[in-house]
Design a protein around this motif. Structure first.
Motif, short mmCIF file in Angstrom:
data_model
loop_
_atom_site.label_atom_id
_atom_site.label_comp_id
_atom_site.label_asym_id
_atom_site.label_seq_id
_atom_site.Cartn_x
_atom_site.Cartn_y
_atom_site.Cartn_z
N GLN A 1 0.83 -1.21 0.00
CA GLN A 1 0.00 0.00 0.00
C GLN A 1 0.86 1.26 0.00
N LEU A 2 2.05 1.19 0.60
CA LEU A 2 2.97 2.33 0.53
C LEU A 2 3.43 2.55 -0.91
N GLN A 3 3.74 1.47 -1.61
CA GLN A 3 4.12 1.59 -3.02
C GLN A 3 2.96 2.18 -3.83
N GLN A 4 1.75 1.74 -3.52
CA GLN A 4 0.57 2.29 -4.19
C GLN A 4 0.46 3.79 -3.93
N LEU A 5 0.72 4.20 -2.69
CA LEU A 5 0.62 5.61 -2.33
C LEU A 5 1.63 6.44 -3.10
N LEU A 6 2.81 5.90 -3.36
CA LEU A 6 3.83 6.67 -4.07
C LEU A 6 3.36 7.03 -5.48
N PHE A 7 2.63 6.12 -6.13
CA PHE A 7 2.03 6.46 -7.43
C PHE A 7 1.04 7.61 -7.26
N SER A 8 0.22 7.52 -6.21
CA SER A 8 -0.78 8.56 -5.97
C SER A 8 -0.12 9.90 -5.66
N MET A 9 0.99 9.86 -4.92
CA MET A 9 1.67 11.11 -4.57
C MET A 9 2.22 11.81 -5.80
N ALA A 10 2.63 11.04 -6.81
CA ALA A 10 3.09 11.66 -8.06
C ALA A 10 1.95 12.42 -8.71
N ALA A 11 0.75 11.82 -8.69
CA ALA A 11 -0.42 12.52 -9.24
C ALA A 11 -0.78 13.73 -8.38
N LEU A 12 -0.60 13.61 -7.06
CA LEU A 12 -0.92 14.71 -6.16
C LEU A 12 -0.03 15.92 -6.44
N VAL A 13 1.25 15.68 -6.72
CA VAL A 13 2.16 16.78 -7.04
C VAL A 13 1.66 17.54 -8.26
N VAL A 14 1.22 16.81 -9.29
CA VAL A 14 0.69 17.46 -10.49
C VAL A 14 -0.53 18.31 -10.15
N ILE A 15 -1.42 17.77 -9.31
CA ILE A 15 -2.63 18.50 -8.91
C ILE A 15 -2.26 19.76 -8.14
N LEU A 16 -1.32 19.66 -7.24
CA LEU A 16 -0.90 20.82 -6.45
C LEU A 16 -0.36 21.92 -7.37
N LEU A 17 0.46 21.54 -8.31
CA LEU A 17 1.04 22.52 -9.22
C LEU A 17 -0.04 23.15 -10.11
N CYS A 18 -1.01 22.34 -10.55
CA CYS A 18 -2.08 22.85 -11.41
C CYS A 18 -2.95 23.86 -10.67
N PHE A 19 -3.06 23.73 -9.34
CA PHE A 19 -3.88 24.65 -8.56
C PHE A 19 -3.05 25.76 -7.91
N GLY A 20 -1.84 25.94 -8.42
CA GLY A 20 -1.04 27.08 -8.00
C GLY A 20 -0.31 26.93 -6.69
#
Length: 303
Positions: free
Chosen positions: A150-169
């Protein structure tokens, strides 16, 4: 002419003590529980098996789906979209919360890490009886490997989260480095609770049917879709209830991650002594869960 020499067998009386007989002939209990330091040593010696098992389970999880590993990111994102519509739009929890989409997605991803680790841990022994009965290894390797998965799964999600954070400024900040110790503490907490549930699930498999309801209730009180600090600021809830909600381990790790990643989520929204709480929950669940699981080592796979 040959002569066969043999030693007459020692007579065994029906009244002999079994422990004395075992000691006399050098016999040991099959699958006997080792000492705690020896158990830790055995578990560490199998660290490569644990990580390889976790990676294999993660790879096989979506092997039959056409989109394959894309679902590792798509699933939590779809959950976040549903929660945004229900809680953010229909129920209006986004009012008073700046950067609500990063706030919500961070909460969903961090909560999913805990939820999935505990659910997988609940079935770690009962769902792997063939492996448990066929091979000799420290059984704690199973719930720990599921937590690593599940930690490995989260790391994939965190990569997507970084993109979302940057897209929202949300700008990149050095505070993002705090995610490493936060997720480390959360992993220890998750693995400890997974071991507790693995022992309980091994004895009573029906617990796996009850856990989704328990986890869903836990999610609703953990501030995944709403801000605990903003919502309860003007409420008439008793002080002890507010402290309990803020000190809830899931809420602690979620709030710490939001604080590390989102500029608008300030320190005033964190509970008092938040780092002490995060470390305390990790030690309590991690060490306590490990010892609790180890004490039943001889019973797994039997019966």
């Amino acid at each position: 002419m040959s002569q066969v020499l043999h030693t007459p067998p020692t007579s065994v009386s029906p009244t002999d003590d079994p422990a004395a007989l075992a000691a006399r002939y050098g016999l040991t209990v099959s699958g006997a529980r080792p000492t705690l330091p020896e158990y830790v040593r055995q578990l560490w010696a199998r660290r490569h098996f644990i990580t390889a098992f976790a990676t294999a389970k993660l790879t096989a999880q979506y092997s039959q789906a056409k989109l394959g590993q894309v679902w590792q990111v798509a699933n939590p994102l779809l959950n976040a979209a549903v929660y945004y519509f229900i809680f953010g739009v229909l129920l209006g929890t986004k009012h008073g919360v700046r950067d609500f989409v990063p706030f919500l997605v961070t909460g969903v991803f961090i909560w999913t890490f805990t939820q999935s680790s505990i659910m997988a841990g609940t079935r770690a022994i009962s769902g792997s009886l063939g492996l448990v009965r066929a091979l000799h290894f420290p059984r704690a390797a199973l719930p720990v490997s599921y937590a690593i998965q599940q930690l490995q799964q989260l790391l994939f999600s965190m990569a997507a989260l970084v993109v979302i954070l940057l897209c929202f400024g949300i700008p990149v900040s050095t505070s993002w480095l705090l995610v490493v110790p936060i997720l480390t503490l959360q992993f220890v907490f998750n693995a400890g609770v997974a071991m507790i549930m693995a022992r309980m699930g091994a004895k009573t498999p029906d617990i796996a049917q009850l856990m989704p309801f328990v986890l869903r209730t836990w999610m609703y009180v953990s501030g995944v879709m709403w801000s605990i600090a903003s919502t309860l600021k003007h409420s008439h809830m008793p002080h002890w209830a507010m402290v309990a909600l803020e000190s809830n381990p899931a809420a602690v790790y979620i709030d710490l991650t939001r604080y590390a990643l989102i500029d608008s989520f300030g320190a005033h929204q964190l509970p008092h002594h938040v780092w002490a709480l995060a470390i305390g929950w990790a030690l309590l669940a991690g060490v306590g869960g490990f010892i609790y699981f180890w004490k039943a080592e001889e019973t797994y796979g039997r019966g």
